[in-house]
Design a protein around this motif. Structure first.
Motif, mmCIF file in Angstrom:
data_model
loop_
_atom_site.group_PDB
_atom_site.id
_atom_site.type_symbol
_atom_site.label_atom_id
_atom_site.label_comp_id
_atom_site.label_asym_id
_atom_site.label_seq_id
_atom_site.Cartn_x
_atom_site.Cartn_y
_atom_site.Cartn_z
ATOM 1 N N PHE A 6 0.832 -1.198 0.000
ATOM 2 C CA PHE A 6 0.000 0.000 0.000
ATOM 3 C C PHE A 6 0.872 1.256 0.000
ATOM 4 O O PHE A 6 0.692 2.150 -0.823
ATOM 5 C CB PHE A 6 -0.924 -0.018 1.226
ATOM 6 N N ILE A 7 1.842 1.311 0.892
ATOM 7 C CA ILE A 7 2.730 2.475 0.999
ATOM 8 C C ILE A 7 3.552 2.652 -0.275
ATOM 9 O O ILE A 7 3.745 3.768 -0.747
ATOM 10 C CB ILE A 7 3.669 2.333 2.227
ATOM 11 N N SER A 8 4.017 1.544 -0.845
ATOM 12 C CA SER A 8 4.865 1.643 -2.040
ATOM 13 C C SER A 8 4.105 2.203 -3.241
ATOM 14 O O SER A 8 4.720 2.721 -4.170
ATOM 15 C CB SER A 8 5.476 0.286 -2.388
ATOM 16 N N GLY A 9 2.786 2.148 -3.209
ATOM 17 C CA GLY A 9 1.984 2.697 -4.296
ATOM 18 C C GLY A 9 1.679 4.174 -4.147
ATOM 19 O O GLY A 9 0.996 4.758 -4.999
ATOM 20 N N LEU A 10 2.184 4.785 -3.090
ATOM 21 C CA LEU A 10 1.915 6.200 -2.833
ATOM 22 C C LEU A 10 3.103 7.064 -3.233
ATOM 23 O O LEU A 10 4.257 6.635 -3.169
ATOM 24 C CB LEU A 10 1.628 6.417 -1.346
ATOM 25 N N GLU A 11 2.812 8.286 -3.617
ATOM 26 C CA GLU A 11 3.855 9.282 -3.857
ATOM 27 C C GLU A 11 4.365 9.767 -2.503
ATOM 28 O O GLU A 11 3.667 9.663 -1.490
ATOM 29 C CB GLU A 11 3.285 10.474 -4.641
ATOM 30 N N LEU A 12 5.566 10.336 -2.473
ATOM 31 C CA LEU A 12 6.137 10.832 -1.228
ATOM 32 C C LEU A 12 5.204 11.831 -0.549
ATOM 33 O O LEU A 12 4.989 11.764 0.665
ATOM 34 C CB LEU A 12 7.510 11.458 -1.474
ATOM 35 N N SER A 13 4.625 12.726 -1.312
ATOM 36 C CA SER A 13 3.722 13.728 -0.728
ATOM 37 C C SER A 13 2.502 13.066 -0.082
ATOM 38 O O SER A 13 2.013 13.528 0.953
ATOM 39 C CB SER A 13 3.278 14.740 -1.783
ATOM 40 N N GLU A 14 2.019 11.974 -0.663
ATOM 41 C CA GLU A 14 0.880 11.248 -0.097
ATOM 42 C C GLU A 14 1.269 10.538 1.202
ATOM 43 O O GLU A 14 0.482 10.488 2.147
ATOM 44 C CB GLU A 14 0.346 10.228 -1.097
#
Length: 109
Positions: free
Chosen positions: A77-85
Motif C-alpha cells: 500500500f505504501i509503495s503505491g503512494l507518492e512521497l507527498s501522499e
C-alpha cells in the motif's frame, strides 16, 4: 508492546469503525505516553499529528499483518503512494485500505 490487541470476532469483515478502534490501540501502544495527549481519529495524520517515524510504520505494518492477516499488505500500500501522499497519510486512509482488503477476503470466501 501489548499483545492483547485483537480484531473483533464477527464472522464477517469488520467495518471502518472496528478497524479504526484496533488501529488506534496499535498506535497508542507505539506512542505509549504520548498517545494520552492526542485523540486518534480518521483525520489524524501520521507525520504531523503523531510524529510517527519510519520504524514505527514498519511496526504498524507488522501488527496489521499479525492481526488481520497477510491480505493486509501495508508495505505494498505504501509503495503505491507518492512521497507527498505518504507525508500526508491519515489514519483514515489506512483504515479504508484495511477494510478494503478484508472485504476482498470475505468476497473470496
Amino acid at each position: 508492546m501489548d499483545d492483547q490487541v485483537k480484531p473483533p470476532t464477527l464472522g464477517r469483515a469488520p467495518d471502518a469503525d472496528q478497524v479504526l478502534s484496533v488501529t488506534s490501540r496499535i498506535l497508542e501502544e507505539l506512542l505509549q505516553e504520548y498517545a494520552d495527549e492526542i485523540e486518534i481519529t480518521r483525520r489524524t495524520r501520521f507525520l504531523d499529528d503523531l510524529e510517527i517515524e519510519s520504524v514505527d510504520l514498519v511496526v504498524l505494518a507488522g501488527r496489521l499483518r499479525d492481526i488481520w492477516g497477510v491480505r493486509v499488505d501495508f508495505p505494498r500500500f505504501i509503495s503505491g503512494l507518492e512521497l507527498s501522499e505518504i507525508l500526508e497519510l491519515t489514519v483514515g486512509e489506512v483504515v479504508d485500505y484495511v477494510v478494503m482488503c478484508l472485504a476482498d477476503v470475505e468476497k473470496d470466501g
